[in-house]
Design a protein around this motif. Structure first.
Motif, PDB file in Angstrom:
ATOM      1  N   GLU A 278       0.808  -1.210   0.000  1.00  0.00           N
ATOM      2  CA  GLU A 278       0.000   0.000   0.000  1.00  0.00           C
ATOM      3  C   GLU A 278       0.845   1.266   0.000  1.00  0.00           C
ATOM      4  OE1 GLU A 278      -3.253   0.040   2.681  1.00  0.00           O
ATOM      5  OE2 GLU A 278      -4.141  -1.760   1.807  1.00  0.00           O
ATOM      6  N   ALA A 279       2.072   1.196   0.520  1.00  0.00           N
ATOM      7  CA  ALA A 279       2.922   2.391   0.521  1.00  0.00           C
ATOM      8  C   ALA A 279       3.194   2.882  -0.893  1.00  0.00           C
ATOM      9  CB  ALA A 279       4.244   2.095   1.239  1.00  0.00           C
ATOM     10  N   LEU A 280       3.168   1.983  -1.863  1.00  0.00           N
ATOM     11  CA  LEU A 280       3.365   2.371  -3.260  1.00  0.00           C
ATOM     12  C   LEU A 280       2.043   2.503  -4.004  1.00  0.00           C
ATOM     13  CD1 LEU A 280       5.257   2.809  -5.754  1.00  0.00           C
ATOM     14  CD2 LEU A 280       5.072   0.323  -6.139  1.00  0.00           C
ATOM     15  N   LEU A 281       1.141   1.544  -3.816  1.00  0.00           N
ATOM     16  CA  LEU A 281       0.009   1.372  -4.716  1.00  0.00           C
ATOM     17  C   LEU A 281      -1.306   1.972  -4.230  1.00  0.00           C
ATOM     18  CD1 LEU A 281       0.695  -2.345  -5.735  1.00  0.00           C
ATOM     19  CD2 LEU A 281       1.304  -0.279  -7.004  1.00  0.00           C
ATOM     20  N   VAL A 282      -1.356   2.503  -3.022  1.00  0.00           N
ATOM     21  CA  VAL A 282      -2.609   3.045  -2.477  1.00  0.00           C
ATOM     22  C   VAL A 282      -2.357   4.433  -1.916  1.00  0.00           C
ATOM     23  CG1 VAL A 282      -4.454   2.708  -0.775  1.00  0.00           C
ATOM     24  CG2 VAL A 282      -3.463   0.727  -1.937  1.00  0.00           C
ATOM     25  N   ASP A 283      -3.339   5.323  -2.101  1.00  0.00           N
ATOM     26  CA  ASP A 283      -3.218   6.680  -1.559  1.00  0.00           C
ATOM     27  C   ASP A 283      -4.612   7.274  -1.394  1.00  0.00           C
ATOM     28  OD1 ASP A 283      -2.511   9.562  -1.180  1.00  0.00           O
ATOM     29  OD2 ASP A 283      -0.518   8.813  -1.704  1.00  0.00           O
ATOM     30  N   ASP A 284      -4.774   8.111  -0.373  1.00  0.00           N
ATOM     31  CA  ASP A 284      -6.049   8.809  -0.177  1.00  0.00           C
ATOM     32  C   ASP A 284      -6.297   9.838  -1.274  1.00  0.00           C
ATOM     33  OD1 ASP A 284      -6.390   7.358   2.127  1.00  0.00           O
ATOM     34  OD2 ASP A 284      -5.689   8.956   3.457  1.00  0.00           O
ATOM     35  N   ASP A 285      -5.224  10.335  -1.876  1.00  0.00           N
ATOM     36  CA  ASP A 285      -5.298  11.386  -2.885  1.00  0.00           C
ATOM     37  C   ASP A 285      -4.994  10.779  -4.257  1.00  0.00           C
ATOM     38  OD1 ASP A 285      -4.508  13.505  -4.673  1.00  0.00           O
ATOM     39  OD2 ASP A 285      -4.331  14.819  -2.937  1.00  0.00           O
ATOM     40  N   GLY A 286      -5.986  10.762  -5.146  1.00  0.00           N
ATOM     41  CA  GLY A 286      -5.796  10.166  -6.460  1.00  0.00           C
ATOM     42  C   GLY A 286      -4.743  10.870  -7.290  1.00  0.00           C
ATOM     43  N   GLY A 287      -4.687  12.201  -7.202  1.00  0.00           N
ATOM     44  CA  GLY A 287      -3.677  12.946  -7.951  1.00  0.00           C
ATOM     45  C   GLY A 287      -2.280  12.614  -7.480  1.00  0.00           C
ATOM     46  N   ARG A 288      -2.113  12.493  -6.169  1.00  0.00           N
ATOM     47  CA  ARG A 288      -0.790  12.157  -5.626  1.00  0.00           C
ATOM     48  C   ARG A 288      -0.384  10.747  -6.055  1.00  0.00           C
ATOM     49  NH1 ARG A 288      -0.962  13.587   0.214  1.00  0.00           N
ATOM     50  NH2 ARG A 288      -2.216  11.696   0.393  1.00  0.00           N
ATOM     51  N   LEU A 289      -1.332   9.820  -6.057  1.00  0.00           N
ATOM     52  CA  LEU A 289      -1.031   8.459  -6.498  1.00  0.00           C
ATOM     53  C   LEU A 289      -0.622   8.450  -7.970  1.00  0.00           C
ATOM     54  CD1 LEU A 289      -0.993   5.385  -6.030  1.00  0.00           C
ATOM     55  CD2 LEU A 289      -3.419   5.352  -6.638  1.00  0.00           C
ATOM     56  N   GLN A 290      -1.331   9.220  -8.777  1.00  0.00           N
ATOM     57  CA  GLN A 290      -1.000   9.279 -10.200  1.00  0.00           C
ATOM     58  C   GLN A 290       0.415   9.794 -10.411  1.00  0.00           C
ATOM     59  OE1 GLN A 290      -3.930  11.098 -12.739  1.00  0.00           O
ATOM     60  NE2 GLN A 290      -2.402  11.800 -14.202  1.00  0.00           N
ATOM     61  N   ALA A 291       0.785  10.864  -9.702  1.00  0.00           N
ATOM     62  CA  ALA A 291       2.133  11.416  -9.847  1.00  0.00           C
ATOM     63  C   ALA A 291       3.184  10.404  -9.386  1.00  0.00           C
ATOM     64  CB  ALA A 291       2.238  12.713  -9.049  1.00  0.00           C
ATOM     65  N   ARG A 292       2.918   9.724  -8.269  1.00  0.00           N
ATOM     66  CA  ARG A 292       3.888   8.760  -7.742  1.00  0.00           C
ATOM     67  C   ARG A 292       4.089   7.601  -8.715  1.00  0.00           C
ATOM     68  NH1 ARG A 292       1.924   7.796  -2.666  1.00  0.00           N
ATOM     69  NH2 ARG A 292       0.834   5.855  -3.135  1.00  0.00           N
ATOM     70  N   MET A 293       2.989   7.083  -9.288  1.00  0.00           N
ATOM     71  CA  MET A 293       3.122   5.944 -10.184  1.00  0.00           C
ATOM     72  C   MET A 293       3.775   6.335 -11.516  1.00  0.00           C
ATOM     73  SD  MET A 293       2.278   3.550  -8.267  1.00  0.00           S
ATOM     74  CE  MET A 293       2.603   2.301  -9.504  1.00  0.00           C
ATOM     75  N   ARG A 294       3.502   7.544 -11.999  1.00  0.00           N
ATOM     76  CA  ARG A 294       4.208   8.002 -13.196  1.00  0.00           C
ATOM     77  C   ARG A 294       5.711   8.007 -12.945  1.00  0.00           C
ATOM     78  NH1 ARG A 294       1.476  10.228 -17.411  1.00  0.00           N
ATOM     79  NH2 ARG A 294      -0.697  10.897 -17.084  1.00  0.00           N
ATOM     80  N   GLU A 295       6.089   8.561 -11.804  1.00  0.00           N
ATOM     81  CA  GLU A 295       7.513   8.628 -11.476  1.00  0.00           C
ATOM     82  C   GLU A 295       8.100   7.232 -11.293  1.00  0.00           C
ATOM     83  OE1 GLU A 295      10.475  10.381  -8.007  1.00  0.00           O
ATOM     84  OE2 GLU A 295       8.430  11.184  -8.181  1.00  0.00           O
ATOM     85  N   PHE A 296       7.314   6.320 -10.669  1.00  0.00           N
ATOM     86  CA  PHE A 296       7.794   4.952 -10.452  1.00  0.00           C
ATOM     87  C   PHE A 296       8.157   4.285 -11.778  1.00  0.00           C
ATOM     88  CE2 PHE A 296       6.601   0.419 -10.466  1.00  0.00           C
ATOM     89  CZ  PHE A 296       7.564  -0.068  -9.602  1.00  0.00           C
TER      90      PHE A 296
END
Length: 563
Positions: A311-329
């Motif tokens: 969940e530290a990588l794949l889950v987030d309360d904020d959809g925009g933040r998750l999108q940015a993190r996964m793009r960077e990943f």
């Protein structure tokens, strides 16, 4: 098993974990008391450990009282250590599910009373369980295997070892006892009710000590000691000694070193092993069973939830933040820098490296960001609140063991609304999830979408994967689809089932008696009873933060159950 010099990942794969000496000593004390009570003293028994590892049990001082010793293990290096730890033991190198078991049975033929002791592996993903041999081995060792709950399976090595132990006792003449350190999941998990019924039909449970989690270094699994004495009459409603340890690991180990203050198990207490209910309770249970159908029988299709396992990588309360993190990943080359920027803990670096390797050949996909209902059991009775909703990046390539739970071309998470219910262990709980949110897998919960493709509903998941699945239809048996048509909206049926599971009647009467052994019956409805059912549904739909039905709805439900 004793501690071995393999790498940590091999220890996890094989289920090889060091058995603390206090556990060994406590188990032998419980075994001796059980055998004495049954008229089979320890000195009259031969001892065998069918997963002996490096000899933690065979080399224990308590085995000096046993007239002979045998051990079995698949690991030659471990057996070499066992030979040094227990020089008088006869050791067999082989497979406890095959050649080794057969060889050991021949050696023990007619050996007389047998004490089968040990700490069998707990792993639910061993090499056997991944192989094509699993079903044949399971069916050969466990006569009850075909009775497991629909949509589940018994996939734990330690469960198979109860069958191994029974086979050894049969070979030795049919008298003896089993004394195991195992996972505590068999105690009150709905999934293991066939195992409990089978054991209690052939053995008397003499003692059960629930040790709690983290008793083995590097694991979180809850552990139990149990002693079973072969008895043609089985459990027959007789009480057994029970103790549930609390405190730190060191405090619990200290308790094991002293005489254990076992208490007779209580039918509605912490030990839920099929105790015979009182007459009034038995009548209530029978009335409830006659009034309805088990919840799992209503829905042709039900599914386990989603475990991202990261969940530290794949889950987030904020959809925009998750999108940015996964793009960077997907663009990252320096994992340590990526982990530091996104506060991924050091203990999760192994997961991050595995995800990094798994992303090869894939690319960021915005459509993989999905609503995620973080169902958390009793906190979320009736509905998952807004504050428990999050976003998840759902890509099967990044989720270990394929736990994204997709089924070919059909994604059950996208179907809404759906009923989430836990029928596998206490506490029983249910909620209705609206919309297309993925459902988090909480404690063996399942979810049933209200609608699913016609051919899957008609034929099952594995007979319609490669063809046109058809238009969505109600995911209900014909009888219950007709019942859904009696409500103002078919989704009312989900709230009706949800209300039954969460009701005081089920929580306070049914669940403590048999809630871990059978599914909640849902009262059948007709033209005469649809009115009270609508009253129950209206109350359930109105509930927000409140976790219980109003008294009027509870009374209506009692009437629907025929009480």
């Amino acid at each position: 098993m004793d501690d071995l010099p393999e790498a940590a990942d091999q220890r996890r794969r094989l289920g090889q974990y060091y058995t603390p000496p206090p556990l060994v000593r406590a188990l032998f004390r419980l075994l001796k008391d059980a055998l004495d009570e049954a008229g089979m003293n320890l000195q009259a028994c031969a001892g065998v450990d069918p997963s002996c590892g490096a000899g933690a049990f065979l080399g224990a001082p308590e085995t000096a009282a046993l007239r002979a010793l045998w051990g079995l293990d698949l690991d030659a290096q471990a057996l070499a250590q066992a030979a040094r730890a227990a020089p008088r033991a006869s050791l067999v190198h082989g497979d406890a599910y095959g050649d080794g078991l057969e060889a050991l049975c021949r050696s023990l033929s007619g050996a007389g009373p047998l004490a089968v002791v040990g700490n069998p592996p707990y792993v639910a993903n061993s090499e056997l369980l991944k192989s094509g041999r699993y079903q044949a081995v399971r069916d050969a060792l466990l006569p009850f295997a075909r009775d497991v709950a629909k949509g589940t399976s018994v996939r734990d090595d330690y469960v198979l070892f109860f069958g191994v132990a029974d086979r050894l006792i049969e070979a030795a003449g049919g008298r003896g006892a089993i004394a195991f350190v195992t996972s505590a999941t068999f105690v009150d998990n709905f999934l293991y009710s066939p195992l409990r019924r089978w054991l209690l039909s052939r053995y008397r449970l003499s003692a059960l000590v629930e040790l709690g989690p983290e008793m083995f270094e590097g694991t979180r699994v809850a552990t139990a000691l149990s002693v079973w004495v072969r008895d043609a009459q089985g459990q027959a409603g007789r009480p057994f000694g029970h103790l549930k340890l609390k405190g730190t690991v060191q405090e619990r180990l200290a308790i094991l070193e002293a005489p254990l203050a076992l208490q007779p198990a209580h039918p509605s207490g912490e030990a839920l092993l099929l105790n015979a209910p009182k007459a009034a309770d038995a009548r209530l249970l029978e009335t409830m069973r006659r009034s309805g159908d088990p919840v799992g029988d209503l829905f042709p299709l039900s599914f386990p939830g989603l475990k991202t396992r990261f969940e530290a990588l794949l889950v987030d309360d904020d959809g925009g933040r998750l999108q940015a993190r996964m793009r960077e990943f997907f663009e990252a080359t320096d994992l340590e820098a990526f982990a530091a920027r996104h506060v991924i803990p050091a203990k999760a670096m192994g997961k991050l490296e595995a995800a990094f390797a798994a992303r090869a050949g894939t690319a960021f996909d915005k459509s993989a960001i999905r609503p995620f209902a973080q169902f958390a059991g009793p906190k979320h009775r009736f509905r998952v609140p807004r504050e428990a909703m999050a976003w998840a990046y759902v890509d099967p390539a990044l989720i270990p063991r394929g736990d994204s739970r997709m089924h070919g071309a059909y994604d059950p998470h996208k179907s809404g609304p759906k009923l989430v219910y836990n029928a596998r262990e206490i506490p029983l709980v249910s909620a209705v999830v609206q919309g297309s949110a993925c459902v988090h897998d909480w404690r063996h919960s399942r979810f049933a979408p209200l609608r699913a493709p016609a051919k899957l509903v008609e034929r099952g998941l594995f007979k319609a994967r490669r063809e046109d699945l058809g238009s969505p239809v109600l995911n209900l048996t014909p009888e219950w689809a007709e019942t859904a048509g009696r409500f103002d909206d078919p989704s009312d049926l989900l709230f009706y089932v949800c209300a039954c599971i969460n009701s005081k009647l089920v929580q306070e009467r049914f669940a403590p008696l048999v809630g871990a052994s059978e599914e909640v019956p849902i009262p059948r409805l007709d033209e005469k009873t649809i009115g009270p059912a609508r009253q129950v549904v209206e109350a359930a739909r109105r509930l927000q933060q409140r976790q219980t039905l109003p008294d009027a709805a509870e009374q209506a439900l009692r009437g629907l159950y025929g009480l």
